[in-house]
Design an enzyme around this catalytic site. Sequence first.
Site, PDB file in Angstrom:
ATOM      1  CE  LYS A   1     -64.572  28.890 -23.442  1.00 47.09           C
ATOM      2  NZ  LYS A   1     -64.673  30.293 -23.783  1.00 47.09           N
TER       3      LYS A   1
ATOM      4  CG  HIS B   1     -62.811  27.951 -19.174  1.00 49.58           C
ATOM      5  ND1 HIS B   1     -61.655  28.403 -19.744  1.00 49.58           N
ATOM      6  CD2 HIS B   1     -63.723  28.956 -19.333  1.00 49.58           C
ATOM      7  CE1 HIS B   1     -61.831  29.628 -20.205  1.00 49.58           C
ATOM      8  NE2 HIS B   1     -63.080  29.989 -19.960  1.00 49.58           N
TER       9      HIS B   1
HETATM   10  C1  RNT Z   1     -62.196  32.761 -22.403  1.00 47.57           C
HETATM   11  C2  RNT Z   1     -61.145  32.771 -21.351  1.00 47.57           C
HETATM   12  C3  RNT Z   1     -60.162  33.905 -21.435  1.00 47.57           C
HETATM   13  C4  RNT Z   1     -60.817  35.239 -21.710  1.00 47.57           C
HETATM   14  C5  RNT Z   1     -59.917  36.427 -21.541  1.00 47.57           C
HETATM   15  C6  RNT Z   1     -60.466  37.648 -22.171  1.00 47.57           C
HETATM   16  O1  RNT Z   1     -63.171  31.839 -22.170  1.00 47.57           O
HETATM   17  O2  RNT Z   1     -61.722  32.739 -20.092  1.00 47.57           O
HETATM   18  O3  RNT Z   1     -59.424  33.948 -20.276  1.00 47.57           O
HETATM   19  O4  RNT Z   1     -61.932  35.432 -20.925  1.00 47.57           O
HETATM   20  O5  RNT Z   1     -58.651  36.131 -21.941  1.00 47.57           O
HETATM   21 ZN    ZN Z   2     -60.410  32.911 -18.432  1.00 53.70          ZN
END
Ligand code: RNT
Ligand code: ZN
Length: 414
Positions: free
Chosen positions: A222, A256
């Site tokens: 991310k 992300h």
């Molecule tokens: C968060 C991620 C992650 C979550 C879930 C709930 O930015 O995308 O995957 O959205 O695990």
């Molecule tokens: Zn995710």
Amino acid sequence: MKERYEYAKERYAAIGVDVEQAIDALAKFPISVHCWQGDDVIGFDGSKELSGGIQTTGNYIGRATTPEELMADLDRALSLIGGTHKLNLHASYAIGNTEGRDKVAPKHFEKWVEFAKERHMGLDFNPTMFAHPMVKDGLTLSSPDESVRRYWIEHCKACLRISEYFAAETGFPCVMNIWIPDGFKDIPASRYLPRKRFKESLDEILSVDYDKSKVYVTLESKVFGIGAESYTTGSAEFCLSYSAKNKITPLMDNGHYHPTEVVSDKISALLLFNEKLALHITRPVRWDSDHVVLFDDETREICREIVRCGALDRVFAATDYFDASINRIAAWVVGVRSVQKAMLYALLQPNGKLTELQDGGNMTELMVLQEELKAMPFGDVWDVFCERCGVPTGMQWLDEVKRYENEVLAKRGR
Ligand code: RNT
Ligand code: ZN
């Protein structure tokens, strides 16, 4: 409908596309449907609100607050989506776990396994390292506090055991995705140390013996989160390098990345260097907002890449979005059906012909043909797919959702 379908079939045959083959391939392509759209990512293990840099907005009536409600809502949604799918659970959806997430165990997921088995669905899993008091200063597996790190390492190890249990019970491999919210709002003093600790935590988690043909561990990167704008421990470079070196699977969530970067462009590169690839399909609007997935350009392009790379059996596709401002069941259905539409659209492309034009340097014709393809009778093929799966075509599914809203959701009083 039959006449229209025959016409569509001919039109596609004329450009070398076998419509029947596309419909069959779509029916077999599993999407891992995220359970967390149904209750705004709250779960059943005591947390009251979301944190970790992710956010749901909206207050639509009828949020599921018990396992029974969430299962019933999922059933409604699944009955309106054709094809074979998996259910994607988070550890926070444990039922009856009063001992803490480090003690979560297969017994807390017996009801989910029963649910999946009755519906012949596979199960995927996610450790839940957010919305919990053991997240300290926004950090989990990269925390400098040994007790915090230990807690989440134990949690992830417990999740591996649950993933194995899912695979053994359902007969389908389980994808276990690791995502941590760890990061800093402002400029950190060391970017290196949290990443080093994250690496060491992962090493310890993955030192557990588990059956790699039944459990696929994925690692999700991310770029930033709300309140973690300046730095995230699990950046793209970190997660890709870690996955490659340790032979686990990278996971790309299309919310992300920096706004002009697209996941569709990254798929081919990762497929060249990884046996498998995992995706979280979402719709970021100006930020990682997790809007409901639509049949939009990027979703189509992601699917076209999967198809063009011949990678339908190498890509684990999951949905990941959460909208609390509209009917949550409709949100599920629109999102998953949109991924399927995009996949069908991709399967109906004359990929051989398009590649020939590219390789022949014929970019003019390539552009013209790609534009023409947008006006092909795609909708008629989609309708037949739905009909064959026994799910409503067109907007008819919304009537069922509205009926359920009146009869069930509205009575929940929240
Ligand atoms: C968060 C991620 C992650 C979550 C879930 C709930 O930015 O995308 O995957 O959205 O695990
Ligand atoms: Zn995710």
